[in-house]
Write a protein that holds these residues in place. Structure first.
Motif, PDB file in Angstrom:
ATOM      1  N   THR A   2      65.740 -58.023  45.812  1.00 31.12           N
ATOM      2  CA  THR A   2      65.879 -58.316  44.317  1.00 31.12           C
ATOM      3  C   THR A   2      64.508 -58.848  43.685  1.00 31.12           C
ATOM      4  O   THR A   2      64.083 -58.149  42.604  1.00 31.12           O
ATOM      5  CB  THR A   2      67.015 -59.071  43.782  1.00 31.12           C
ATOM      6  OG1 THR A   2      66.636 -60.552  44.218  1.00 31.12           O
ATOM      7  CG2 THR A   2      68.229 -58.950  44.266  1.00 31.12           C
ATOM      8  N   THR A   3      63.702 -59.282  44.612  1.00 29.04           N
ATOM      9  CA  THR A   3      62.130 -59.530  43.977  1.00 29.04           C
ATOM     10  C   THR A   3      61.249 -58.836  44.630  1.00 29.04           C
ATOM     11  O   THR A   3      61.105 -58.698  45.768  1.00 29.04           O
ATOM     12  CB  THR A   3      62.160 -61.153  44.621  1.00 29.04           C
ATOM     13  OG1 THR A   3      63.142 -62.042  43.810  1.00 29.04           O
ATOM     14  CG2 THR A   3      60.925 -61.589  43.807  1.00 29.04           C
ATOM     15  N   LYS A   4      60.458 -58.236  43.664  1.00 28.86           N
ATOM     16  CA  LYS A   4      59.168 -57.341  44.158  1.00 28.86           C
ATOM     17  C   LYS A   4      58.232 -58.169  44.844  1.00 28.86           C
ATOM     18  O   LYS A   4      57.618 -59.361  43.938  1.00 28.86           O
ATOM     19  CB  LYS A   4      58.828 -56.665  42.955  1.00 28.86           C
ATOM     20  CG  LYS A   4      57.622 -55.695  43.246  1.00 28.86           C
ATOM     21  CD  LYS A   4      57.213 -54.659  42.227  1.00 28.86           C
ATOM     22  CE  LYS A   4      56.091 -54.234  42.756  1.00 28.86           C
ATOM     23  NZ  LYS A   4      55.521 -53.314  42.978  1.00 28.86           N
ATOM     24  N   ASN A   6      54.645 -59.095  45.800  1.00 27.63           N
ATOM     25  CA  ASN A   6      53.157 -58.654  45.404  1.00 27.63           C
ATOM     26  C   ASN A   6      52.201 -59.313  46.357  1.00 27.63           C
ATOM     27  O   ASN A   6      52.446 -60.194  47.088  1.00 27.63           O
ATOM     28  CB  ASN A   6      52.857 -59.384  44.092  1.00 27.63           C
ATOM     29  CG  ASN A   6      53.655 -58.674  42.759  1.00 27.63           C
ATOM     30  OD1 ASN A   6      53.901 -57.549  42.844  1.00 27.63           O
ATOM     31  ND2 ASN A   6      54.219 -59.346  42.071  1.00 27.63           N
TER      32      ASN A   6
END
Length: 56
Positions: A2-4, A6
């Protein structure tokens, strides 16, 4: 996931052989994920060896 993630994110990598690694995401390119672990060691994982990646 759910979390991109980086570049620069602190992550924990779980491999299919049951090992866990922590580091800072450096690159994800051509089927490989690279992290910088403690003491500046670069760890590179083939994507097919990874079971899960979570943001710390």
């Amino acid at each position: 996931m759910t979390t991109k993630l980086n570049i620069g994110s602190e992550i924990k990598v779980f491999t299919k052989d049951g090992k866990t690694y922590e580091g800072i995401l450096m690159d994800c390119h051509k089927g490989y994920l690279s992290t910088i672990a403690g003491l500046g060691i670069i760890l590179t994982f083939p994507m097919d060896s990874i079971l899960n990646v979570v943001k710390v």
